[in-house]
Design a protein around this motif. Structure first.
Motif, PDB file in Angstrom:
ATOM      1  N   ARG A 189       0.837  -1.216   0.000  1.00  0.00           N
ATOM      2  CA  ARG A 189       0.000   0.000   0.000  1.00  0.00           C
ATOM      3  C   ARG A 189       0.867   1.260   0.000  1.00  0.00           C
ATOM      4  NH1 ARG A 189      -1.550   3.483   3.751  1.00  0.00           N
ATOM      5  NH2 ARG A 189      -0.719   2.216   5.456  1.00  0.00           N
ATOM      6  N   THR A 200      -7.429   1.293  -2.388  1.00  0.00           N
ATOM      7  CA  THR A 200      -8.867   1.030  -2.447  1.00  0.00           C
ATOM      8  C   THR A 200      -9.412   1.159  -3.871  1.00  0.00           C
ATOM      9  OG1 THR A 200      -9.264   3.339  -1.808  1.00  0.00           O
ATOM     10  CG2 THR A 200      -9.297   1.688  -0.054  1.00  0.00           C
ATOM     11  N   TRP A 203      -9.166  -2.321  -5.556  1.00  0.00           N
ATOM     12  CA  TRP A 203      -9.960  -3.443  -5.083  1.00  0.00           C
ATOM     13  C   TRP A 203     -10.918  -3.901  -6.167  1.00  0.00           C
ATOM     14  CZ3 TRP A 203     -11.581  -1.288   0.389  1.00  0.00           C
ATOM     15  CH2 TRP A 203     -10.475  -1.387   1.263  1.00  0.00           C
ATOM     16  N   ALA A 207     -16.346  -4.527  -0.781  1.00  0.00           N
ATOM     17  CA  ALA A 207     -16.125  -4.609   0.668  1.00  0.00           C
ATOM     18  C   ALA A 207     -17.336  -5.248   1.323  1.00  0.00           C
ATOM     19  CB  ALA A 207     -15.898  -3.209   1.223  1.00  0.00           C
TER      20      ALA A 207
END
Length: 207
Positions: A189, A200, A203, A207
């Protein structure tokens, strides 16, 4: 943008999938021994980072994705006596590693390198490393022999795993557990952030 994992490691792939990333896997085919031999007396952290960089570079040279981040990783175990070791390769070497590590601690070093590709061209590079202390248990000779017979420790850094059969013989870790599995999520990250990327946004799993 594709997240390209320059590794055949099932553990790294599993870690990424569990953390919301479905990477494109492209194995580098880098000759690790040749890369190591090309370096002049490297420090352990320099060695694992150079190997990770070589893997990322090799995949970047062949990657067909026009927009991608290519992540290369390498892990080695730094023993208490200063020796740096990789995959045992044979049952005999695996047994030697466990004889050395049983009841003691060692540092698992993981090197990471990330290459940013835009419009089919390399635009940015970054790299780093992370160390995590692994505390080994004291398995019996029969337990060690049974573990080696599974074949698992032969092709993993240091001759052990945290998530497989080897997990029975690891007392604990000080540091980032994901780095012991082969890819440090926190370091990845941070390195992505160095390139102006937010994890993010990469992704692929809701989530």
């Amino acid at each position: 943008m594709r997240f390209v994992l320059a590794s055949a490691s099932p553990s790294r792939l599993s870690v990424l999938r569990s953390a919301g990333i479905e990477p494109l896997v492209q194995v580098s085919g880098v000759d690790e021994d040749a890369v190591a031999a090309s370096l002049t007396d490297p420090a352990p952290a320099e060695l694992v980072t150079a190997l990770a960089r070589a893997k990322a570079e090799a995949v970047a040279a062949e990657c067909a994705e026009p927009d991608a981040v290519i992540v290369g990783c390498d892990s080695m175990l730094l023993l208490a006596d200063g020796e740096i070791v990789g995959k045992p390769g044979t049952p005999e070497v695996a047994a030697k590693r466990w004889a050395q590590n049983s009841g003691s601690s060692a540092e698992l070093l993981t090197g990471h390198a990330i290459i940013r590709v835009r419009d089919g061209k390399i635009t940015d590079r970054t790299s780093g490393h992370l160390g995590t202390t692994v505390h080994f248990g004291t398995p019996t000779e029969d337990e060690i022999n049974a573990y080696i017979a599974t074949g698992e420790p032969l092709n993993v850094a240091g001759g052990f795993t945290l998530e497989g059969f080897g997990g029975w013989f690891i007392e604990g870790v000080d540091g980032d557990p994901s780095s012991v599995l082969g890819i440090s999520l926190p370091l990845t990250r941070k390195l992505l952030a160095d390139l102006g990327l937010t994890i993010t946004h990469l992704w692929t799993t809701p989530a």
